[in-house]
Design a protein around this motif. Structure first.
Motif, PDB file in Angstrom:
ATOM      1  N   SER A   1       0.832  -1.189   0.000  1.00 57.28           N
ATOM      2  CA  SER A   1       0.000   0.000   0.000  1.00 57.28           C
ATOM      3  C   SER A   1       0.877   1.252   0.000  1.00 57.28           C
ATOM      4  O   SER A   1       0.620   2.213  -0.717  1.00 57.28           O
ATOM      5  CB  SER A   1      -0.905  -0.072   1.232  1.00 57.28           C
ATOM      6  OG  SER A   1      -1.664   1.064   1.377  1.00 57.28           O
ATOM      7  N   ASN A   2       1.935   1.226   0.784  1.00 58.64           N
ATOM      8  CA  ASN A   2       2.847   2.359   0.866  1.00 58.64           C
ATOM      9  C   ASN A   2       3.574   2.587  -0.460  1.00 58.64           C
ATOM     10  O   ASN A   2       3.683   3.718  -0.933  1.00 58.64           O
ATOM     11  CB  ASN A   2       3.864   2.109   1.983  1.00 58.64           C
ATOM     12  CG  ASN A   2       4.852   3.245   2.100  1.00 58.64           C
ATOM     13  OD1 ASN A   2       4.459   4.368   2.371  1.00 58.64           O
ATOM     14  ND2 ASN A   2       6.120   2.947   1.861  1.00 58.64           N
ATOM     15  N   ALA A   3       4.028   1.505  -1.086  1.00 57.99           N
ATOM     16  CA  ALA A   3       4.747   1.638  -2.349  1.00 57.99           C
ATOM     17  C   ALA A   3       3.842   2.279  -3.395  1.00 57.99           C
ATOM     18  O   ALA A   3       4.255   3.189  -4.131  1.00 57.99           O
ATOM     19  CB  ALA A   3       5.214   0.259  -2.823  1.00 57.99           C
ATOM     20  N   ARG A   4       2.599   1.837  -3.418  1.00 58.41           N
ATOM     21  CA  ARG A   4       1.676   2.391  -4.400  1.00 58.41           C
ATOM     22  C   ARG A   4       1.336   3.844  -4.058  1.00 58.41           C
ATOM     23  O   ARG A   4       1.261   4.699  -4.950  1.00 58.41           O
ATOM     24  CB  ARG A   4       0.412   1.530  -4.437  1.00 58.41           C
ATOM     25  CG  ARG A   4      -0.651   1.992  -5.404  1.00 58.41           C
ATOM     26  CD  ARG A   4      -0.238   1.716  -6.853  1.00 58.41           C
ATOM     27  NE  ARG A   4      -1.100   2.432  -7.788  1.00 58.41           N
ATOM     28  CZ  ARG A   4      -2.170   1.892  -8.362  1.00 58.41           C
ATOM     29  NH1 ARG A   4      -2.498   0.645  -8.106  1.00 58.41           N
ATOM     30  NH2 ARG A   4      -2.897   2.605  -9.187  1.00 58.41           N
ATOM     31  N   ALA A   5       1.162   4.134  -2.762  1.00 52.58           N
ATOM     32  CA  ALA A   5       0.800   5.489  -2.348  1.00 52.58           C
ATOM     33  C   ALA A   5       1.882   6.479  -2.761  1.00 52.58           C
ATOM     34  O   ALA A   5       1.597   7.569  -3.248  1.00 52.58           O
ATOM     35  CB  ALA A   5       0.573   5.533  -0.839  1.00 52.58           C
ATOM     36  N   MET A   6       3.145   6.109  -2.585  1.00 53.52           N
ATOM     37  CA  MET A   6       4.232   7.019  -2.913  1.00 53.52           C
ATOM     38  C   MET A   6       4.412   7.139  -4.408  1.00 53.52           C
ATOM     39  O   MET A   6       4.839   8.179  -4.911  1.00 53.52           O
ATOM     40  CB  MET A   6       5.533   6.534  -2.277  1.00 53.52           C
ATOM     41  CG  MET A   6       5.523   6.676  -0.773  1.00 53.52           C
ATOM     42  SD  MET A   6       7.160   6.401  -0.099  1.00 53.52           S
ATOM     43  CE  MET A   6       6.907   6.822   1.603  1.00 53.52           C
ATOM     44  N   GLY A   7       4.078   6.086  -5.125  1.00 57.48           N
ATOM     45  CA  GLY A   7       4.335   6.093  -6.558  1.00 57.48           C
ATOM     46  C   GLY A   7       3.152   6.516  -7.402  1.00 57.48           C
ATOM     47  O   GLY A   7       3.283   6.673  -8.615  1.00 57.48           O
ATOM     48  N   GLU A   8       1.966   6.684  -6.798  1.00 61.23           N
ATOM     49  CA  GLU A   8       0.769   6.959  -7.589  1.00 61.23           C
ATOM     50  C   GLU A   8       0.908   8.239  -8.409  1.00 61.23           C
ATOM     51  O   GLU A   8       1.286   9.290  -7.898  1.00 61.23           O
ATOM     52  CB  GLU A   8      -0.446   7.048  -6.652  1.00 61.23           C
ATOM     53  CG  GLU A   8      -1.736   7.396  -7.344  1.00 61.23           C
ATOM     54  CD  GLU A   8      -2.095   6.459  -8.490  1.00 61.23           C
ATOM     55  OE1 GLU A   8      -1.677   5.282  -8.445  1.00 61.23           O
ATOM     56  OE2 GLU A   8      -2.771   6.889  -9.437  1.00 61.23           O
ATOM     57  N   PHE A   9       0.563   8.134  -9.697  1.00 58.13           N
ATOM     58  CA  PHE A   9       0.676   9.303 -10.573  1.00 58.13           C
ATOM     59  C   PHE A   9      -0.697   9.758 -11.082  1.00 58.13           C
ATOM     60  O   PHE A   9      -1.110  10.896 -10.846  1.00 58.13           O
ATOM     61  CB  PHE A   9       1.597   8.979 -11.757  1.00 58.13           C
ATOM     62  CG  PHE A   9       1.753  10.115 -12.708  1.00 58.13           C
ATOM     63  CD1 PHE A   9       2.694  11.111 -12.463  1.00 58.13           C
ATOM     64  CD2 PHE A   9       0.947  10.215 -13.841  1.00 58.13           C
ATOM     65  CE1 PHE A   9       2.820  12.180 -13.330  1.00 58.13           C
ATOM     66  CE2 PHE A   9       1.086  11.286 -14.713  1.00 58.13           C
ATOM     67  CZ  PHE A   9       2.023  12.262 -14.463  1.00 58.13           C
ATOM     68  N   GLY A  10      -1.409   8.862 -11.749  1.00 59.28           N
ATOM     69  CA  GLY A  10      -2.621   9.235 -12.483  1.00 59.28           C
ATOM     70  C   GLY A  10      -3.661   9.947 -11.645  1.00 59.28           C
ATOM     71  O   GLY A  10      -4.043  11.087 -11.925  1.00 59.28           O
ATOM     72  N   ALA A  11      -4.131   9.274 -10.607  1.00 59.61           N
ATOM     73  CA  ALA A  11      -5.212   9.818  -9.798  1.00 59.61           C
ATOM     74  C   ALA A  11      -4.793  11.126  -9.144  1.00 59.61           C
ATOM     75  O   ALA A  11      -5.549  12.107  -9.131  1.00 59.61           O
ATOM     76  CB  ALA A  11      -5.621   8.802  -8.740  1.00 59.61           C
ATOM     77  N   VAL A  12      -3.543  11.134  -8.639  1.00 57.49           N
ATOM     78  CA  VAL A  12      -3.054  12.323  -7.944  1.00 57.49           C
ATOM     79  C   VAL A  12      -2.894  13.489  -8.921  1.00 57.49           C
ATOM     80  O   VAL A  12      -3.209  14.632  -8.607  1.00 57.49           O
ATOM     81  CB  VAL A  12      -1.714  11.996  -7.246  1.00 57.49           C
ATOM     82  CG1 VAL A  12      -1.063  13.259  -6.715  1.00 57.49           C
ATOM     83  CG2 VAL A  12      -1.946  10.996  -6.135  1.00 57.49           C
TER      84      VAL A  12
ATOM     85  N   SER B   1      15.184   8.551  -8.950  1.00 58.94           N
ATOM     86  CA  SER B   1      16.063   7.543  -8.331  1.00 58.94           C
ATOM     87  C   SER B   1      15.596   7.234  -6.902  1.00 58.94           C
ATOM     88  O   SER B   1      15.716   6.104  -6.434  1.00 58.94           O
ATOM     89  CB  SER B   1      17.507   8.024  -8.325  1.00 58.94           C
ATOM     90  OG  SER B   1      17.680   9.046  -7.352  1.00 58.94           O
ATOM     91  N   LEU B   2      15.058   8.258  -6.234  1.00 58.62           N
ATOM     92  CA  LEU B   2      14.532   8.001  -4.886  1.00 58.62           C
ATOM     93  C   LEU B   2      13.356   7.013  -4.954  1.00 58.62           C
ATOM     94  O   LEU B   2      13.247   6.084  -4.153  1.00 58.62           O
ATOM     95  CB  LEU B   2      14.063   9.298  -4.230  1.00 58.62           C
ATOM     96  CG  LEU B   2      15.146  10.277  -3.789  1.00 58.62           C
ATOM     97  CD1 LEU B   2      14.503  11.459  -3.070  1.00 58.62           C
ATOM     98  CD2 LEU B   2      16.145   9.583  -2.873  1.00 58.62           C
ATOM     99  N   LEU B   3      12.485   7.224  -5.952  1.00 59.56           N
ATOM    100  CA  LEU B   3      11.339   6.318  -6.115  1.00 59.56           C
ATOM    101  C   LEU B   3      11.807   4.911  -6.479  1.00 59.56           C
ATOM    102  O   LEU B   3      11.255   3.918  -6.008  1.00 59.56           O
ATOM    103  CB  LEU B   3      10.392   6.863  -7.190  1.00 59.56           C
ATOM    104  CG  LEU B   3       9.592   8.122  -6.773  1.00 59.56           C
ATOM    105  CD1 LEU B   3       8.870   8.717  -7.968  1.00 59.56           C
ATOM    106  CD2 LEU B   3       8.610   7.789  -5.664  1.00 59.56           C
ATOM    107  N   ALA B   4      12.848   4.860  -7.315  1.00 53.16           N
ATOM    108  CA  ALA B   4      13.387   3.551  -7.692  1.00 53.16           C
ATOM    109  C   ALA B   4      13.978   2.848  -6.474  1.00 53.16           C
ATOM    110  O   ALA B   4      13.807   1.639  -6.280  1.00 53.16           O
ATOM    111  CB  ALA B   4      14.441   3.711  -8.773  1.00 53.16           C
TER     112      ALA B   4
END
Lengths: 358, 289
Positions: B214-225, B260-263
């Motif tokens: 859930s955390n990985a997706r929350a930090m990486g979410e692009f479309g909805a945000v 790179s931080l996201l990676a």
């Protein structure tokens, strides 16, 4: 060991009145009345689906009846949730807390008590030790449930249930998940444990041998109703209904016709009394060993021996009755030699006749 | 051991598995695919980020806009993960331990965020909270800002990441049944005691697993945000949004530095996931025996 049970542990009888429980259209319990005396060891015996486990869960407070009353020692138990009834419940598959050691499992009921009455750590340790000694498994205190055998889990589940000094002890199929040998040992053990702690106990079983061997009284259930309550000797020797007769012990069942006090099998009058049963299609029940074997023409029934097997003190003969298609199995003592082809006369020493209901 | 004992084994091995050549080709295809589509992009991200040296990399990350994006991302992730932890637990509890009408419907509803495009998920919130939306005017008159502000971003993220905790817990709790809880209740434990002493310890690895994903997706979410954020610089840009903006402005080093931080987050998640999965497997197998 008795000391831990007498202190502050007053004796309670259980009374169940007219309990009804439905699951959708299915009536799991259909008007059940039951009383258990102080210190009794009661067996609820019946086939699966007879409602025995549901009744046990209702007494424990894990299920609620649609109608009826449950009282412990005259006090309405339905006014209290499961946690307030002080009932020790042993689940069929033990339901031990898998992430706790044996010690912590047994200590659980003591640790969750309200602070005001909770024992201190030393008190809890002492009590758990007593209980583990009682079930003779103190050496397993640091193990996890998955490291125990079935019989050990069963005894730990019992120790855990006893930790809260229950007013009554309920056991759901206590030996159901064990293999035959362990089962026998645990049966005797449970009976002697009950004598030792003397807590009013009810256990559920589908195994008649278990019920007859362990319990003071047996409650035979079928289809959500109680068929008979009695001592093991009672339900075996004087079955109240056709169901009890066929469920407990092995019986020869013959379709007969009762007419004006005489009993007919396939048109032939049998030389036995109808015991006041009304005329109509009926069923004759005889225990295998209650069928006396004599020479041809000596009894109410006659038949040809088709096959004989001998084991232990008895010989079991398959007899094709003349004047009908029925083939029955009888147990005869070995003093009279039987062999295939013999024509024998059969006389029921004891028998019961019930009106055929279906 | 003598050779005689070894040879029958090796003969059987040849019969049982594919010929060596076929095995080699299959493994090679898998490796090439992984290299081109997974490893290479990852390497490129870090190579680009460090293409002007460590100094430029650090400068890119300590830019106020970048710091604001990192702060916002962490904050939104913290909000959405903790709320979804509660929602997920409640939903899984209800589904696994009770029987009620519409249970199957609820289970498919939980999966909805997985099957809906994230852009649509964002648009839903615009329709609800936007100036022309259902609650927009009322919220505006009360001076509450949802859209183009942190609450909107948090809402969209919660929606998108809702299934993870529930999905991780439902099968686990269903398998464990209710008997241990019933045992605890009959031993006198209260509802809370039962939850914290019996239920939670039994599902803790599942909970962590759900939280991690859930955390990985929350930090990486692009479309909805992206739809609800409004892209206000230094205020409503999360890390993924900032990556895109910087990239479009040809600031490759800054863009890839944040990428790179996201990676890195993805790599950490991967390792943690592997560890958790091992624990989950252990929990299901009987210990010892």
């Amino acid at each position: 060991m008795n000391g831990i049970w007498t202190k502050g542990n007053f004796r309670v009888a259980i009374e169940v009145k007219n309990i009804v429980k439905r699951f959708g259209a299915f009536a799991a319990l259909d008007g059940v009345d039951l009383k258990a005396a102080n210190g009794e060891l009661l067996a609820l015996l019946g086939p699966s689906g007879s409602g025995k486990t549901t009744l046990l869960r209702i007494i424990a407070g894990l299920d609620w009846p649609d109608a009826g009353e449950v009282s412990f020692d005259g006090e309405n138990a339905l006014a209290h949730g499961a946690g307030e009834r002080h009932v020790g419940f042993v689940f069929q598959h033990y339901a031990l807390f898998r992430h706790m050691t044996v010690f912590e499992n047994v200590a659980f009921g003591l640790r969750v008590q309200p602070r005001a009455i909770r024992k201190d750590e030393t008190g809890i340790r002492r009590r758990v030790k007593e209980l583990l000694d009682l079930v003779q498994l103190d050496w397993l205190a640091d193990r996890y449930p998955s490291q125990l055998s079935g019989g050990q889990r069963q005894r730990i589940a019992l120790a855990r249930a006893l930790a809260i000094e229950p007013r009554i002890l309920l056991l759901d199929e206590p030996f159901g998940a064990l293999d035959a040998k362990v089962r026998k040992e645990l049966r005797q053990w449970l009976r002697s444990l009950h004598q030792e702690i003397n807590v009013t106990s009810i256990f559920v079983t589908h195994d008649q041998e278990e019920a007859l061997e362990v319990a003071n009284r047996v409650v035979v259930m079928d289809k959500g109703r109680i068929e008979q309550i009695g001592t093991p000797g009672d339900v075996y020797d004087n079955p109240a209904t056709a169901f009890v007769h066929s469920f407990i012990g092995e019986s020869i069942v013959l379709p007969v016709e009762v007419c004006d006090g005489c009993v007919r099998l396939g048109g032939r009058a049998l030389n036995i009394a109808a015991n006041g049963l009304a005329s109509g299609p009926s069923k004759l029940f005889v225990r295998r060993h209650d069928m006396q074997v004599g020479p041809a023409g000596s009894g109410a029934l006659e038949g040809a021996v088709r096959h004989v097997r001998t084991f232990g003190p008895i010989q079991r003969a398959e007899v094709a009755l003349s004047g009908g298609e029925s083939v029955i199995e009888i147990d005869a003592p070995r003093d009279r030699e039987l062999k295939a082809g013999d024509i024998v006369g059969l006389q029921p020493r004891r028998y019961r006749i019930f009106a055929a209901t279906e | 051991m003598s050779e005689l004992q070894i040879s029958p084994g090796s003969v059987r091995d040849d019969l049982r598995t594919e010929p060596r050549l076929v095995r080699g080709i299959i493994i090679a295809i898998a490796l090439i695919f992984l290299t081109v589509f997974v490893v290479l992009p990852l390497v490129v991200v870090f190579a680009q980020a460090f293409s002007r040296g460590i100094g430029a990399y650090v400068a890119a990350l300590s830019d106020p806009e970048a710091l604001s994006a990192i702060r916002l991302t962490l904050c939104v992730a913290a909000i959405s993960v903790s709320l979804n932890l509660v929602f997920g637990l409640v939903a899984a509890w209800a589904i696994a331990k009770f029987d009620f009408r519409g249970k199957t419907f609820l289970i498919s509803l939980i999966d909805l965020p997985f099957s809906v495009s994230p852009v649509i998920s964002g648009l839903v919130f615009v329709l609800l909270f936007g100036a022309q939306g259902y609650w927009g005017p009322w919220l505006q008159s009360h001076n509450v800002h949802v859209l183009f502000a942190v609450p909107g971003i948090a809402l969209a993220t919660i929606f998108v990441t809702f299934p993870f905790v529930a999905r991780a817990l439902i099968p686990l709790m269903q398998e464990q049944g209710t008997q241990e809880e019933e045992a605890a209740i009959s031993l006198g434990a209260s509802g809370l005691q039962t939850f914290f002493r019996v239920t939670l310890p039994n599902i803790k690895w599942g909970v962590l697993y759900g939280v991690l994903l859930s955390n990985a997706r929350a930090m990486g979410e692009f479309g909805a945000v992206s739809v609800v954020s409004g892209h206000i610089r230094g205020e409503t840009n999360t890390m993924p949004l900032l990556v895109e903006i910087l990239y479009n402005e040809y600031q490759f080093v800054s863009s890839f530095a944040i990428a790179s931080l996201l990676a890195l987050l993805a790599l950490i998640t991967l390792v943690a996931k592997t560890i958790l999965e091992r624990h989950l497997d252990e929990g299901q197998l009987p210990r010892g025996d």
